[in-house]
Design a protein around this motif. Sequence first.
Motif, short mmCIF file in Angstrom:
data_model
loop_
_atom_site.label_atom_id
_atom_site.label_comp_id
_atom_site.label_asym_id
_atom_site.label_seq_id
_atom_site.Cartn_x
_atom_site.Cartn_y
_atom_site.Cartn_z
N GLY A 140 -47.05 -23.55 -16.06
CA GLY A 140 -47.88 -23.72 -17.23
C GLY A 140 -48.27 -22.39 -17.84
O GLY A 140 -47.43 -21.51 -18.07
N ASP A 141 -49.57 -22.21 -18.08
CA ASP A 141 -50.09 -20.96 -18.67
C ASP A 141 -50.43 -19.92 -17.62
O ASP A 141 -51.02 -18.89 -17.94
CB ASP A 141 -51.34 -21.26 -19.50
CG ASP A 141 -51.03 -22.08 -20.74
OD1 ASP A 141 -49.96 -21.86 -21.34
OD2 ASP A 141 -51.86 -22.95 -21.09
N PHE A 142 -50.08 -20.20 -16.35
CA PHE A 142 -50.46 -19.29 -15.26
C PHE A 142 -49.25 -18.98 -14.38
O PHE A 142 -49.28 -19.14 -13.16
CB PHE A 142 -51.61 -19.88 -14.45
CG PHE A 142 -52.90 -19.96 -15.21
CD1 PHE A 142 -53.79 -18.92 -15.20
CD2 PHE A 142 -53.18 -21.08 -15.99
CE1 PHE A 142 -54.97 -18.97 -15.93
CE2 PHE A 142 -54.36 -21.15 -16.72
CZ PHE A 142 -55.26 -20.10 -16.70
N ALA A 143 -48.17 -18.50 -15.02
CA ALA A 143 -47.00 -18.05 -14.27
C ALA A 143 -47.29 -16.68 -13.67
O ALA A 143 -47.27 -16.49 -12.45
CB ALA A 143 -45.77 -18.00 -15.17
N ASN A 144 -47.56 -15.70 -14.53
CA ASN A 144 -48.08 -14.42 -14.07
C ASN A 144 -49.60 -14.51 -14.05
O ASN A 144 -50.22 -15.00 -15.01
CB ASN A 144 -47.65 -13.30 -15.01
CG ASN A 144 -46.26 -12.79 -14.71
OD1 ASN A 144 -46.09 -11.96 -13.82
ND2 ASN A 144 -45.27 -13.29 -15.43
N GLY A 160 -48.04 -17.54 -19.69
CA GLY A 160 -47.03 -18.58 -19.49
C GLY A 160 -45.63 -18.10 -19.77
O GLY A 160 -45.00 -17.47 -18.93
N ALA A 161 -45.13 -18.40 -20.97
CA ALA A 161 -43.76 -18.01 -21.34
C ALA A 161 -43.58 -16.51 -21.15
O ALA A 161 -44.44 -15.71 -21.53
CB ALA A 161 -43.47 -18.41 -22.78
N SER A 165 -46.45 -14.75 -24.48
CA SER A 165 -47.60 -15.58 -24.19
C SER A 165 -48.92 -14.93 -24.59
O SER A 165 -49.02 -13.71 -24.68
CB SER A 165 -47.63 -15.88 -22.68
OG SER A 165 -48.74 -16.67 -22.33
N ALA A 166 -49.92 -15.80 -24.83
CA ALA A 166 -51.31 -15.35 -24.90
C ALA A 166 -51.85 -15.25 -23.47
O ALA A 166 -51.20 -15.67 -22.51
CB ALA A 166 -52.13 -16.33 -25.72
N VAL A 193 -52.66 -13.13 -28.15
CA VAL A 193 -51.45 -12.43 -28.57
C VAL A 193 -50.26 -13.35 -28.27
O VAL A 193 -50.42 -14.43 -27.73
CB VAL A 193 -51.29 -11.07 -27.85
CG1 VAL A 193 -52.38 -10.11 -28.27
CG2 VAL A 193 -51.28 -11.26 -26.33
N ALA A 194 -49.05 -12.89 -28.61
CA ALA A 194 -47.87 -13.72 -28.37
C ALA A 194 -46.77 -12.93 -27.67
O ALA A 194 -45.59 -13.23 -27.84
CB ALA A 194 -47.35 -14.28 -29.70
#
Length: 414
Positions: A140-144, A160-161, A165-166, A193-194
């Motif tokens: 999800g939004d918590f890969a790193n 995430g991505a 990612s933000a 940010v992206a």
Amino acid sequence: MLLERAYTEHLGTFRCTYPGAKGTDLGISFVQGGRVVFLFGDTMADDPRLQDVDLAATAPLVLDRAAPPELAWLGALAPPGLPLGRMGVPTDGVAVGDDTYVFFATRFDERTQTYGSSALARTRGLALDRLELVHEAPAGDFANVSVIVEGDEAFVFGTGAYRRSAIRLARVPLARLADRAAWAVAPAPVVDVACAGELSVRKHPRLPLYLLAYNASEPRGIALWLADHPAGPWRSAGLLYAPGDGYERFIHAKESAVGHDDGLSQPGDEETWGGEYGPYFVPSWFEEDGGALGIVFTLSSWNPYRVHLVRTWLVPPGVTRARPVRGVGLPPPELASDGTFTVAASTRALAFALAPRRFRREATVTLVRGGDVVRASRSSRWRRRVVRWDLEAYRGETLQLDVGAAAVEGIAFV
């Protein structure tokens, strides 16, 4: 606290002396057992059994000189049941009493450039080579992730991505860190940010100041954000590191683009750009001097595939801090009969040419500091290679030029 960058300096490169390893990256730090623990990513090795293995090492709590210390290697990070091939890497470590937790990003999809899962493993103390898997969850939004512990609460920052990612924040009671269902995720990004991927969030060890860094694309470099509390609000402090701080100093610049060989490339990769990524704070080694803050962090460089120790000095607005000039009063350098020379304050670079050696073995010219090779260029069998080695980081130091059997022409200090 308002701060801005004064200058950035390279303190040195970690020696990857783990048996069989040629290089590694990342260098995530946390403290456990009275030592600074470093978690390294995919290992480069000739032995396929070691290729892409993740490693752990420790160093002293005190940086007693402005250079990376020798690492004490703890072994491989390999929790049973967790796939950790290429791009399966540690993302942070957290000490909770005698327990040590390590987060991993894994199951990377090359096509979508996303991680499939985020995992948590646990061990006791410094037994990082005996991690046991606690859980594996969808990334999800918590890969790193990067984690700050405040009292009995953990603040988990995540992306995430991959590098698209933000940065989001989850809060969880420390006792329930292993329970993803207990993570309370803020509805909006804390840094919107992206481009974020690898990130590091840490508290200053002696000040009420929190720092967040990630490799950014607009503007390119290592972005720095500051806050007075881990929950924010977070405010941009510009760049912690800019690409010009590293190219031709400790990160390789493509030979045909700059018109010479800077001696930093891995053999055969002279036409491959290096690049900065993976900034990770080392708060134990932060400094303060006259109101300026020396922020120490690790940084990976791709080519060469190494982990570097870097320090950026931050100052309040309106305050200046000049980069120290070493080598003042030294005469212009001259090569001694044994190839040694001392770098004066006015010396920028060492330049020479390597003549073609058609139908002969290639030879290597090296620049040595304290027994360590810091630059190396190979003669070519087919063309004349122009070499220019930046020496600004070595002013005031005595180095040795080893030409071996190479055909070297026109040695000059410029």
